[in-house]
Design a protein around this motif. Structure first.
Motif, PDB file in Angstrom:
ATOM      1  N   ASN A  94       0.927  -1.028  -0.055  1.00 17.60           N
ATOM      2  CA  ASN A  94      -0.063   0.012  -0.012  1.00 17.60           C
ATOM      3  C   ASN A  94       1.161   1.251   0.005  1.00 17.60           C
ATOM      4  N   GLY A  95      -0.174   2.190  -0.324  1.00 17.29           N
ATOM      5  CA  GLY A  95       1.041   3.760  -0.660  1.00 17.29           C
ATOM      6  C   GLY A  95       2.249   4.233   0.644  1.00 17.29           C
ATOM      7  N   SER A  96       1.131   3.699   1.941  1.00 15.99           N
ATOM      8  CA  SER A  96       1.816   4.544   3.058  1.00 15.99           C
ATOM      9  C   SER A  96       3.282   3.678   3.170  1.00 15.99           C
ATOM     10  N   HIS A 129       0.500  11.689   3.592  1.00 13.71           N
ATOM     11  CA  HIS A 129       1.124   9.905   2.617  1.00 13.71           C
ATOM     12  C   HIS A 129       0.969   8.466   2.890  1.00 13.71           C
ATOM     13  N   PRO A 205      -4.952  14.474  -1.645  1.00 12.83           N
ATOM     14  CA  PRO A 205      -5.728  14.321  -0.117  1.00 12.83           C
ATOM     15  C   PRO A 205      -6.064  15.610   0.264  1.00 12.83           C
ATOM     16  N   ASP A 233       6.499  11.123  -3.506  1.00 13.30           N
ATOM     17  CA  ASP A 233       5.186   9.960  -3.528  1.00 13.30           C
ATOM     18  C   ASP A 233       3.769  10.304  -4.194  1.00 13.30           C
ATOM     19  N   LYS A 262      -1.738   2.411  -5.084  1.00 14.00           N
ATOM     20  CA  LYS A 262      -2.912   3.160  -5.966  1.00 14.00           C
ATOM     21  C   LYS A 262      -2.941   2.278  -7.102  1.00 14.00           C
TER      22      LYS A 262
HETATM   23  N1  PMP Z   1       0.116   9.223  -0.619  1.00 15.03           N
HETATM   24  C1  PMP Z   1      -1.216   9.391  -0.760  1.00 15.03           C
HETATM   25  C2  PMP Z   1      -0.799  11.490  -2.190  1.00 15.03           C
HETATM   26  C3  PMP Z   1      -2.168   9.041  -1.422  1.00 15.03           C
HETATM   27  O1  PMP Z   1      -3.471  10.065  -1.428  1.00 15.03           O
HETATM   28  C4  PMP Z   1      -2.447   8.318   0.118  1.00 15.03           C
HETATM   29  C5  PMP Z   1      -4.103   7.422  -0.116  1.00 15.03           C
HETATM   30  N2  PMP Z   1      -4.495   8.546   0.356  1.00 15.03           N
HETATM   31  C6  PMP Z   1      -0.991   7.084   0.460  1.00 15.03           C
HETATM   32  C7  PMP Z   1      -0.226   7.840   0.192  1.00 15.03           C
HETATM   33  C8  PMP Z   1      -1.175   6.125   1.211  1.00 15.03           C
HETATM   34  O2  PMP Z   1      -1.775   4.915   0.063  1.00 15.03           O
HETATM   35  P1  PMP Z   1      -2.610   3.890   0.978  1.00 15.03           P
HETATM   36  O3  PMP Z   1      -3.790   4.348   1.508  1.00 15.03           O
HETATM   37  O4  PMP Z   1      -2.403   2.614   0.078  1.00 15.03           O
HETATM   38  O5  PMP Z   1      -1.786   3.273   2.587  1.00 15.03           O
END
Ligand code: PMP
Length: 431
Positions: A94-96, A129, A205, A233, A262
């Motif tokens: 995942n992004g985090s 992030h 976001p 990011d 994503k």
């Molecule tokens: N970075 C950005 C720019 C995001 O938009 C998001 C999620 N909305 C994240 C990091 C975190 O990603 P995740 O929800 O998959 O952990």
């Protein structure tokens, strides 16, 4: 939860293209691309085919000490498609986590090259992030992260530029102020600064806050000058959202870390990647007793199903870009957005870049500002839902992020119903 539980729940049962159907047969346009992930529509025959093929081979094997063709291929393809200095990829889910990995690699790198005092992270105002502790610390979102500040590591932030864009027409202010503030932090903290982390081009976001062209280049130059890593990011903006595969590649920037998630698997399965350079990679090489290895792994790292889908989706997104289709869609989307907001009262701001847009709503002239509990954004999205359109609010702003394959008639449907939803709610509130 009180509010959430008071809203009738919507159970989505199936999808096809840009549409979703609930369990009682109602159809909705996915104007939120299933939280900004869906690139190629739901139930895509090509993605389904590679997924089923991979299920027939193996669904998951560990990437710890082993590899598999899907993961190895995906790593190689990402390296080919990204800026030239990025030669290595670490997978997560995942992004985090992609951000956590970039931060930890940066911190460990500085330790390995005997500069352990370089620990400070610098982020941009409103940066988001992810919701894990490292990602929260690097970010700057009061509503999401404010109450957890006591547990976060030290970071600094600089103001963002003030930029607006609709249909390719850009106005920008306070660009110098933003870059000068960053320069000032980096020069004060040059010994302690490890990395600058930002969402390039669009802070999704935060409400689609934009940066003007050339901003990233200047920012990258400052990072190089002060010997600080640049972590990009591209979790939201990457994989086609702005019209290019990656913002950094389109702007000829070579970051030290590129974080993707994503849209990487077009919204099918959880997968993320942190790309980095040979310089960073080589610092981690050594005999076992040097202890230089990077001890970080997630159970589903590089999952083969997700990796196969990501490979296929990258090819398909590339196809949309190279054929000019994505550019045409963005052009139509920009025009339709401009038409939609032109007759609307109660709009204090509107921005659009690529296939992402936002409308900031305010009460009409002479009316007091809405109270937080008025929940105007939520009400507009619920009114849109009644009209067969799924969208996401951010307080009093409405975010529009459709799948990349949205057709022109679907764009017309989206804006016609969004406009109606806004007008209905405004009338109800008699403003
Ligand atoms: N970075 C950005 C720019 C995001 O938009 C998001 C999620 N909305 C994240 C990091 C975190 O990603 P995740 O929800 O998959 O952990």
């Amino acid at each position: 939860m009180k509010e959430y539980c008071s809203i009738p729940s919507l159970h989505i049962e199936r999808g096809e293209g840009c549409w979703l159907w609930d369990t009682v047969g109602n159809r909705y346009l996915d104007g939120n691309a299933s939280i900004w992930t869906n690139a190629l529509g739901h139930n895509d025959p090509d993605l389904n085919r590679v997924l089923i093929d991979q299920v027939g081979k193996v669904s998951h094997t560990t990437y710890l000490g082993l590899s598999h063709p899907a993961g190895a291929e995906l790593g190689r393809r990402l390296v080919e498609l990204s800026p030239g200095n990025l030669t290595r990829a670490l997978f997560s889910d995942n992004g985090s986590n992609a951000i956590e990995i970039a931060l930890k690699l940066s911190f460990q790198y500085w330790q390995l090259v005997e500069k352990p005092e370089k620990r400070l992270v610098v982020g941009m105002e409103g940066g988001y992030h992810g919701d894990t502790f490292g990602a929260m610390s690097a970010g700057n979102s009061e509503s999401f992260h404010g109450r957890f500040r006591a547990w976060q590591f030290e970071s600094r932030s600089f103001p963002r530029p003030n930029c607006s864009e609709i249909n390719g027409r850009i106005t920008a202010q306070e660009v110098d102020r933003s870059l000068e503030a960053l320069e000032s932090i980096l020069s004060q903290e040059s010994k302690r600064a490890a990395a600058v982390v930002i969402e390039p081009s669009i802070q999704g976001p935060a409400g689609m806050m934009l940066q003007p062209p050339g901003f990233l280049e200047e920012l990258a130059r400052l990072c190089r000058r002060f010997d600080v890593h640049l972590i990009l990011d591209e979790v939201f903006v990457g994989c086609g959202r702005t019209g290019d595969l990656f913002v950094c590649q389109a702007e000829s920037i070579e970051p030290d870390f590129l974080c993707l998630a994503k849209g990487l698997s077009a919204g099918y399965l959880p997968i993320a990647a942190t790309l980095t350079s040979e310089t960073i990679y080589e610092a981690f090489l050594g005999d076992f007793d040097s202890g230089k290895g990077f001890y970080h792994g997630h159970t589903f790292t590089g999952n083969p199903l997700a990796a196969r889908v990501a490979l296929e989706s990258l090819e398909k997104i590339q196809g949309l870009i190279e054929s000019g289709r994505l550019k045409r869609t963005i052009h139509y989307f920009g025009n339709a957005f401009e038409r939609a907001i032109s007759g609307l009262k109660n709009v204090s701001g509107a921005r659009q870049r690529g296939l992402s847009a936002v409308i900031d709503l305010i009460p009409g002239n002479g009316v007091k500002p809405w109270k937080v509990n008025d929940r105007v954004g939520l009400e507009v999205c619920l009114a849109a839902r009644e009209r067969g359109l799924l969208l996401r609010p951010l307080m009093d702003s409405i975010l529009v992020v459709p799948p990349l394959v949205i057709e022109n008639e679907e764009i017309d449907f989206l804006f016609a119903n969004l406009k109606e939803a806004i007008n209905t709610v405004m009338k109800k509130k008699s403003i």
